[in-house]
Design a protein around this motif. Structure first.
Motif, PDB file in Angstrom:
ATOM      1  N   ILE A 114     -30.257  60.495 -77.320  1.00 50.63           N
ATOM      2  CA  ILE A 114     -29.577  60.677 -78.630  1.00 50.63           C
ATOM      3  C   ILE A 114     -30.579  61.675 -79.347  1.00 50.63           C
ATOM      4  N   SER A 115     -29.963  62.608 -79.865  1.00 45.10           N
ATOM      5  CA  SER A 115     -30.652  63.622 -80.569  1.00 45.10           C
ATOM      6  C   SER A 115     -30.523  63.673 -82.015  1.00 45.10           C
ATOM      7  N   GLY A 116     -31.573  64.148 -82.823  1.00 43.15           N
ATOM      8  CA  GLY A 116     -31.081  64.360 -84.406  1.00 43.15           C
ATOM      9  C   GLY A 116     -32.354  63.700 -85.156  1.00 43.15           C
ATOM     10  N   GLU A 118     -34.923  73.182 -76.997  1.00 43.51           N
ATOM     11  CA  GLU A 118     -35.617  72.916 -78.293  1.00 43.51           C
ATOM     12  C   GLU A 118     -36.832  73.540 -78.185  1.00 43.51           C
ATOM     13  N   TYR A 119     -37.557  73.296 -77.202  1.00 44.50           N
ATOM     14  CA  TYR A 119     -39.119  74.010 -77.000  1.00 44.50           C
ATOM     15  C   TYR A 119     -38.895  75.531 -77.182  1.00 44.50           C
ATOM     16  N   ALA A 120     -37.864  76.014 -76.225  1.00 50.86           N
ATOM     17  CA  ALA A 120     -38.001  77.394 -76.252  1.00 50.86           C
ATOM     18  C   ALA A 120     -37.543  78.057 -77.524  1.00 50.86           C
ATOM     19  N   ALA A 149     -46.811  67.633 -77.931  1.00 53.31           N
ATOM     20  CA  ALA A 149     -45.651  67.474 -76.913  1.00 53.31           C
ATOM     21  C   ALA A 149     -45.713  66.175 -76.519  1.00 53.31           C
ATOM     22  N   LYS A 150     -44.581  65.392 -76.591  1.00 55.32           N
ATOM     23  CA  LYS A 150     -44.514  64.091 -75.942  1.00 55.32           C
ATOM     24  C   LYS A 150     -43.869  64.136 -74.512  1.00 55.32           C
ATOM     25  N   GLY A 151     -43.636  65.424 -74.078  1.00 58.73           N
ATOM     26  CA  GLY A 151     -43.503  65.470 -72.665  1.00 58.73           C
ATOM     27  C   GLY A 151     -41.928  65.871 -72.114  1.00 58.73           C
TER      28      GLY A 151
END
Ligand code: 6PG
Length: 479
Positions: A127-129, A189-191, A259-261
């Motif tokens: 789930i993203s957002g 998302e990181y990139a 960062a959470k990993g």
């Protein structure tokens, strides 16, 4: 039993998701939290939601219509296993347990297998957002069985973000497929974030513009092909002034990224699959490097340009950076989708790439119009071997690549780190190269380890007798 859906875990994500569910026609939502106090507080705070609150897991199960469906929204890891164990005790075959946390997909595969043996369905759903998405409409990436999806689909469709009339949710594939795709989402998302950060840094150092002025540039970019949530919030962050000092907030935030990993998981998984997700890897490493204050302090006197440079034509430079960002972003997505293809093959998931791009258009952190182009590319050519080779993206990179090179050169000359920009360009040039120095690497491997090589002109596997007369022999392939 009055509720058609339950949510376990009443921290912000869980309570927001429960409120989202409750706000949709036809839903009655059961809630439960390990500490009953929290459950009571949420029920009291949102009386209009009509939550059916339980203080024991038995009551929670009893409050659900069959087949019971419960979404777990607790911290990924041990807490998730603990709740699953509790639910398995009180649920029955045919019921559905959904894990909506950021679980590692291999954990989801393990859990799905174990839970399935009880006859209960287990669905790992990415789930993203963030908090707002959970409340107003996230992008949802469920795995699990097709039969669980039949029950779950309508419920998840009702709470997901909607873009062009299409809910941002699809059945990604069996067992861990949903969490796998959510992991890749986070890697991208990181990139995306690192590329945006490099663009900001280059513009600031090259033009001397203030964060607020650069905010205007991002706001402008947000009206074009870079339009995306991350570009939009970048403008907001850059425009923010610190109340205490009056300085731009970005100048008082400690420059050590956490960062959470999930980004690291993406890279670890890609390494195992043999997929070069170099843009994502550099983004993860850039965060790691930023968070090493002792090393950074010790290295701060190392020789090199100090990062300040002056560009001759400010507007032209800003446009170059925009194009470099766009091209690098295409590479990051191309690499992310390569990892999805490889994961699908390794784990036997039937993942529809175009559908994944479509459900990322809304609700999630990487949401962007750009994703339509990815859906189109896979619709045109379902067997596309690399996203960057689709005509639309090839044209986009063709139009950007000179600017991209100028930006990477400028960064290198001025001593400004641009790991994501430059590694993406190196990847691009590596991919399109006729011939790579990998041939020499093969020669070296054969020299010291008799690892053998293939030839361009003949079938077979060969080895040169390096410590003998250096003649070539046919050999057994050892890779
Ligand atoms: C999302 C985010 C979400 C979370 C990340 C942050 O899709 O809603 O990706 O999952 O914000 O875990 O990750 P880091 O803390 O590692 O930056």
């Amino acid at each position: 039993s009055q509720a058609n859906i339950g949510v376990i875990g009443m921290a912000v994500m869980g309570s927001n998701l429960a409120r989202n569910l409750a706000s949709r026609e036809g839903n009655t939502v059961a809630i439960y939290n390990r500490s009953a106090e929290k459950t009571r507080a949420v029920a009291a705070e949102f009386p209009d939601a009509g939550f059916v609150a339980s203080e024991t897991i038995e009551d929670f199960a009893a409050s659900l219509q069959k087949p019971r469906t419960a979404i777990i929204m607790v911290q990924a890891g041990r807490a998730t296993d603990a709740v699953i164990n509790q639910l398995v005790e009180v649920f029955e075959p045919g019921d559905i347990i959904v894990d909506g946390g950021n679980a590692l997909f291999t954990d989801t595969i393990r859990r799905e297998k174990a839970v399935r043996e009880t006859g209960i369905n287990f669905v790992g759903a990415g789930i993203s957002g963030g908090e707002e998405g959970a409340l107003l409409g996230p992008s949802i990436m469920p795995g699990g069985s097709a039969s669980a999806w039949e029950t779950l689909g309508p419920i998840l469709r009702s709470i997901a973000a909607v873009v062009d009339g299409r809910p941002c949710v699809t059945h990604v594939g069996t067992d861990g497929a949903g969490h796998f795709v959510k992991m890749i989402h986070n890697g991208i998302e990181y990139a995306d974030m690192q590329l945006i950060a490099e663009a900001y840094d280059l513009i600031r150092r090259g033009t001397g513009k203030s964060p607020a002025e650069i905010a205007d540039i991002f706001a402008e970019w947000n009206t074009g092909e870079l339009e995306s949530y991350l570009i939009e919030i970048t403008a907001e962050v850059l425009r923010q002034t610190d109340a205490a000092t009056g300085a731009p907030l970005v100048d008082v935030i400690l420059d050590q990224a956490g960062a959470k990993g999930t980004g690291a998981w993406t890279v670890q998984t890609a390494l195992d699959l043999g997929i070069p997700v170099s843009g994502i890897a550099e983004a993860v490493f850039a965060r790691s490097l930023s968070s090493k204050p002792a090393q950074r302090a010790a290295a701060s006197a190392l020789p090199g340009p100090d990062g300040d440079f002056t560009v001759a034509d400010v507007d032209a430079f800003v446009e170059d950076v925009r194009l470099a960002l766009y091209a690098s972003k295409i590479i990051a997505y191309s690499q992310g989708f390569d990892a999805i293809v490889a994961g699908a093959e390794e784990y036997n998931w039937d993942i529809k790439k175009g559908d994944i791009a479509a459900i990322w258009r809304g609700g999630c952190i990487i949401r962007a119009q750009f994703l339509n182009r990815i859906t189109d590319a896979y619709a045109e050519n379902p067997g596309l071997v690399a996203l960057v080779t689709a005509p639309y993206f090839t044209d986009a990179v063709a139009g950007a690549q000179s600017a991209w090179r100028r930006v990477v050169i400028a960064a290198a000359q001025a001593g400004i780190p641009s790991p994501a920009f430059s590694s993406s360009l190196a990847y691009y040039d590596g991919l399109r190269a006729d011939r790579l120095p990998a041939a020499l690497v093969q020669g070296q491997r054969d020299f010291f380890g008799a690892h053998t090589y293939k030839r361009v002109d003949r079938d077979g596997t060969f080895h040169t007798l390096w410590s003998g007369d250096r003649s070539e022999i046919q050999a057994v392939d050892t890779h």
